[in-house]
Write an enzyme that holds these catalytic residues in place. Structure first.
Site, short mmCIF file in Angstrom:
data_model
loop_
_atom_site.label_atom_id
_atom_site.label_comp_id
_atom_site.label_asym_id
_atom_site.label_seq_id
_atom_site.Cartn_x
_atom_site.Cartn_y
_atom_site.Cartn_z
CB SER A 152 -0.97 -0.05 1.19
OG SER A 152 -2.04 0.86 1.04
CG ASP A 246 -6.84 -2.55 -3.58
OD1 ASP A 246 -7.29 -1.44 -3.22
OD2 ASP A 246 -5.69 -2.92 -3.33
CG HIS A 276 -5.96 -2.10 0.22
ND1 HIS A 276 -5.15 -1.82 -0.85
CD2 HIS A 276 -5.41 -1.47 1.29
CE1 HIS A 276 -4.16 -1.02 -0.45
NE2 HIS A 276 -4.29 -0.81 0.85
#
Length: 306
Positions: A152, A246, A276
């Site tokens: 991320s 995501d 995610h």
């Protein structure tokens, strides 16, 4: 994955973006290990500090599956939207990568927003990589086999580090990017398709990035949005692992394409039906365990261990 989402909804915790950054960090850490695989026992786990350019000592944790000298080294940068996350929240993931890849992993507590805004996290990540390159032998690692990775926001930082390493003449074996943020503006189709109900929601993304970047110019700086880097030719080979459901999936694919167009070798895996954060849900989601194995295999290949 649907079962995990239903359980999260039943738990009824307030969304992180409705809390103060300080309370959000505590809440994220409290839930970080709930769905993780069992905590691996390793031969070496040591806490250390790495100096940043302004003299601040950045906390870091070293993981190694053996006490042998000359292990390859991965600098790992945790996710959390530049606002939350820590060594503690990614402890089990880093242990798994060290165990499965047979390499040393150093996890970094870079400084978080809003107390430390852009580009502090990026600077801290680069300072740590440069320090590790110069001090690898002291730590028992092989300075000729270095990699950088993260998930991320940490994937963003890793991608940026790979560009900075190329510019500095520091060879890296691999950039390991797990659903990295790559775009300046959240305007790809996947941001609309997966905006609600799938762990990372649009209000949270706006809150995270609002804490970190303050202006359009900062958003369009390639150290926040690597898709806007003017040139990625000659950066380290990449392994990119994305979640199908995501908001960030499209920009991850776009970044893989950007690297490939520049002649950079890329392995791209898209894990179907997951969201995610899935990488930290190995107890509940087989795709997480598969991604651990795939990332470790990519590291072993890049380090010449296969």
């Amino acid at each position: 994955m649907r079962s995990v989402l239903e359980r999260m909804a039943r738990a009824g915790h307030p969304p992180l973006h409705t809390l103060s950054p300080q309370h959000a960090r505590v809440a994220y850490e409290a839930g970080a290990g709930v769905l993780e695989v069992p905590k691996a026992t390793l031969a070496r786990v040591e806490d250390l500090h790495i100096p940043a350019r302004d003299g601040h000592g950045l906390p870091a944790r070293l993981y190694a599956p053996s006490t042998h000298a000359g292990l390859p080294l991965l600098l790992y940068l945790h996710g959390g939207g530049f606002t939350i996350g820590s060594i503690a929240t990614h402890d089990i993931l880093c242990r798994e990568l060290a165990r499965l890849a047979g390499c040393m992993v150093v996890s970094l507590d870079y400084r978080l927003a809003p107390e430390h805004r852009f580009p502090t996290a990026s600077n801290d990540a680069w300072d740590a990589l440069a320090w590790l390159a110069g001090n690898a032998q002291t730590l028992g690692a092989d300075p000729a086999r270095l990699a950088v990775g993260g998930d991320s926001a940490g994937g963003t930082l890793a991608a940026v580090n790979a560009i900075l390493a190329r510019d500095a003449g520091l060879p890296l074996a691999l950039q390991l990017l797990i659903y990295p943020g790559c775009a300046a503006h959240q305007d790809t189709p996947s941001h609309a398709t997966f905006a609600r109900g799938l762990v990372l929601e649009e209000p949270a993304i706006s809150w995270f990035f609002g804490n970190y970047v303050q202006s359009r110019a900062e958003r369009e700086d390639w150290r926040f949005a690597p898709l806007l880097a003017p040139d990625v030719e000659g950066v380290a080979p990449a392994w990119i692992g994305l979640a199908e459901c995501d908001p960030l999936v499209d920009e991850g694919v776009d970044y893989a394409d950007k690297l490939r167009l520049a002649g950079v070798p890329v392995d791209l895996d898209i894990y179907r039906g997951v969201t995610h954060e899935f990488i930290k849900m190995g107890r509940a989601i087989p795709e997480a365990r598969q991604a651990h194995a795939d990332a470790a295999w990519a590291l072993r290949q890049a380090f010449g261990m296969e």
